[in-house]
Design a protein around this motif. Structure first.
Motif, PDB file in Angstrom:
ATOM      1  N   SER A 116       5.765  -1.133   7.737  1.00 57.97           N
ATOM      2  CA  SER A 116       5.966  -1.119   6.285  1.00 57.97           C
ATOM      3  C   SER A 116       6.580   0.193   5.799  1.00 57.97           C
ATOM      4  CB  SER A 116       4.636  -1.342   5.552  1.00 57.97           C
ATOM      5  OG  SER A 116       3.778  -0.217   5.695  1.00 57.97           O
ATOM      6  N   GLY A 117       6.371   1.256   6.550  1.00 59.47           N
ATOM      7  CA  GLY A 117       6.852   2.562   6.113  1.00 59.47           C
ATOM      8  C   GLY A 117       5.928   3.228   5.117  1.00 59.47           C
ATOM      9  N   PHE A 118       4.747   2.657   4.910  1.00 63.36           N
ATOM     10  CA  PHE A 118       3.769   3.214   3.978  1.00 63.36           C
ATOM     11  C   PHE A 118       2.509   3.625   4.718  1.00 63.36           C
ATOM     12  CE2 PHE A 118       5.978   0.100   1.188  1.00 63.36           C
ATOM     13  CZ  PHE A 118       6.518   1.012   0.283  1.00 63.36           C
ATOM     14  N   ARG A 119       2.088   4.866   4.532  1.00 68.35           N
ATOM     15  CA  ARG A 119       0.806   5.291   5.089  1.00 68.35           C
ATOM     16  C   ARG A 119      -0.313   4.702   4.248  1.00 68.35           C
ATOM     17  NH1 ARG A 119      -3.445   7.980   5.656  1.00 68.35           N
ATOM     18  NH2 ARG A 119      -4.026   9.287   7.355  1.00 68.35           N
ATOM     19  N   ALA A 120      -0.134   4.761   2.937  1.00 68.77           N
ATOM     20  CA  ALA A 120      -1.081   4.164   1.991  1.00 68.77           C
ATOM     21  C   ALA A 120      -0.242   3.432   0.945  1.00 68.77           C
ATOM     22  CB  ALA A 120      -1.935   5.238   1.342  1.00 68.77           C
ATOM     23  N   PRO A 121      -0.361   2.112   0.874  1.00 71.05           N
ATOM     24  CA  PRO A 121       0.471   1.356  -0.059  1.00 71.05           C
ATOM     25  C   PRO A 121       0.056   1.584  -1.518  1.00 71.05           C
ATOM     26  CG  PRO A 121      -1.147  -0.082   0.912  1.00 71.05           C
ATOM     27  CD  PRO A 121      -1.284   1.247   1.605  1.00 71.05           C
ATOM     28  N   ALA A 175      -0.950   0.367  -5.273  1.00 65.15           N
ATOM     29  CA  ALA A 175      -1.948  -0.635  -5.667  1.00 65.15           C
ATOM     30  C   ALA A 175      -1.367  -2.047  -5.680  1.00 65.15           C
ATOM     31  CB  ALA A 175      -2.529  -0.285  -7.031  1.00 65.15           C
ATOM     32  N   HIS A 176      -0.119  -2.188  -6.119  1.00 66.91           N
ATOM     33  CA  HIS A 176       0.468  -3.528  -6.201  1.00 66.91           C
ATOM     34  C   HIS A 176       0.819  -4.103  -4.821  1.00 66.91           C
ATOM     35  CE1 HIS A 176       3.982  -0.832  -6.381  1.00 66.91           C
ATOM     36  NE2 HIS A 176       4.639  -1.814  -5.776  1.00 66.91           N
ATOM     37  N   GLN A 208      -1.363  -3.341  -2.080  1.00 73.96           N
ATOM     38  CA  GLN A 208      -2.581  -3.192  -1.273  1.00 73.96           C
ATOM     39  C   GLN A 208      -3.050  -4.516  -0.669  1.00 73.96           C
ATOM     40  OE1 GLN A 208      -4.239  -0.034  -0.752  1.00 73.96           O
ATOM     41  NE2 GLN A 208      -4.977  -1.295   0.932  1.00 73.96           N
ATOM     42  N   GLU A 209      -3.044  -5.587  -1.443  1.00 74.26           N
ATOM     43  CA  GLU A 209      -3.544  -6.868  -0.945  1.00 74.26           C
ATOM     44  C   GLU A 209      -2.723  -7.376   0.242  1.00 74.26           C
ATOM     45  OE1 GLU A 209      -4.604 -11.405  -2.407  1.00 74.26           O
ATOM     46  OE2 GLU A 209      -4.000  -9.935  -3.893  1.00 74.26           O
ATOM     47  N   VAL A 210      -1.414  -7.357   0.115  1.00 70.18           N
ATOM     48  CA  VAL A 210      -0.567  -7.854   1.208  1.00 70.18           C
ATOM     49  C   VAL A 210      -0.659  -6.928   2.426  1.00 70.18           C
ATOM     50  CG1 VAL A 210       1.624  -6.777   0.495  1.00 70.18           C
ATOM     51  CG2 VAL A 210       1.638  -8.942   1.721  1.00 70.18           C
ATOM     52  N   PHE A 211      -0.805  -5.637   2.193  1.00 63.73           N
ATOM     53  CA  PHE A 211      -0.974  -4.669   3.273  1.00 63.73           C
ATOM     54  C   PHE A 211      -2.264  -4.982   4.043  1.00 63.73           C
ATOM     55  CE2 PHE A 211      -2.123  -0.546   5.071  1.00 63.73           C
ATOM     56  CZ  PHE A 211      -0.913  -0.003   5.468  1.00 63.73           C
ATOM     57  N   ASP A 212      -3.368  -5.173   3.310  1.00 70.55           N
ATOM     58  CA  ASP A 212      -4.662  -5.492   3.933  1.00 70.55           C
ATOM     59  C   ASP A 212      -4.615  -6.824   4.677  1.00 70.55           C
ATOM     60  OD1 ASP A 212      -5.655  -3.120   2.893  1.00 70.55           O
ATOM     61  OD2 ASP A 212      -6.705  -4.092   1.223  1.00 70.55           O
ATOM     62  N   GLN A 213      -3.929  -7.810   4.105  1.00 70.42           N
ATOM     63  CA  GLN A 213      -3.786  -9.108   4.774  1.00 70.42           C
ATOM     64  C   GLN A 213      -3.030  -8.958   6.090  1.00 70.42           C
ATOM     65  OE1 GLN A 213      -1.884 -11.551   1.817  1.00 70.42           O
ATOM     66  NE2 GLN A 213      -3.793 -11.949   0.717  1.00 70.42           N
ATOM     67  N   ALA A 214      -2.016  -8.119   6.101  1.00 73.23           N
ATOM     68  CA  ALA A 214      -1.238  -7.888   7.323  1.00 73.23           C
ATOM     69  C   ALA A 214      -2.105  -7.216   8.387  1.00 73.23           C
ATOM     70  CB  ALA A 214      -0.006  -7.048   7.013  1.00 73.23           C
ATOM     71  N   VAL A 215      -2.913  -6.242   7.982  1.00 73.52           N
ATOM     72  CA  VAL A 215      -3.800  -5.577   8.941  1.00 73.52           C
ATOM     73  C   VAL A 215      -4.765  -6.594   9.545  1.00 73.52           C
ATOM     74  CG1 VAL A 215      -5.637  -3.852   9.225  1.00 73.52           C
ATOM     75  CG2 VAL A 215      -3.597  -3.293   7.883  1.00 73.52           C
ATOM     76  N   GLU A 216      -5.324  -7.467   8.719  1.00 71.46           N
ATOM     77  CA  GLU A 216      -6.247  -8.494   9.218  1.00 71.46           C
ATOM     78  C   GLU A 216      -5.544  -9.446  10.188  1.00 71.46           C
ATOM     79  OE1 GLU A 216      -9.554  -8.625   8.892  1.00 71.46           O
ATOM     80  OE2 GLU A 216      -9.292  -6.716   7.867  1.00 71.46           O
TER      81      GLU A 216
END
Length: 75
Positions: free
Chosen positions: A34-39, A41-42, A44-52
């Motif tokens: 993603s190129g983001f260390r910490a996404p 707020a908008h 965050q949900e898709v980032f967390d879903q990808a990690v899962e």
């Protein structure tokens, strides 16, 4: 690609990888892609879903691998 992701299968790991180790590897992968260390707020949900999703895929991969000289784990 992700130098900080360690190998999670034997013989590189003397014991079975833990959920925390798989999640850490997944987080590193998603950060890299993603190129983001910490996404933001908008995102965050898709980032967390990808990690899962990557964590689940990692668990499936490790459960299915057959390493020569070791018995295959039951799922």
């Amino acid at each position: 690609m992700c130098r900080s992701i360690k190998t999670l299968r034997p013989p590189a790991m003397p014991e079975e990888a833990t959920e925390d180790e798989m999640r850490a590897a997944a987080l590193q992968y998603v950060r890299k892609v993603s190129g983001f260390r910490a996404p933001a707020a908008h995102n965050q949900e898709v980032f967390d879903q990808a990690v899962e999703a990557v964590t689940r895929a990692t668990a499936d991969l490790l459960a299915g691998l057959e390493v020569r000289g070791t018995a295959r784990r039951a799922s």
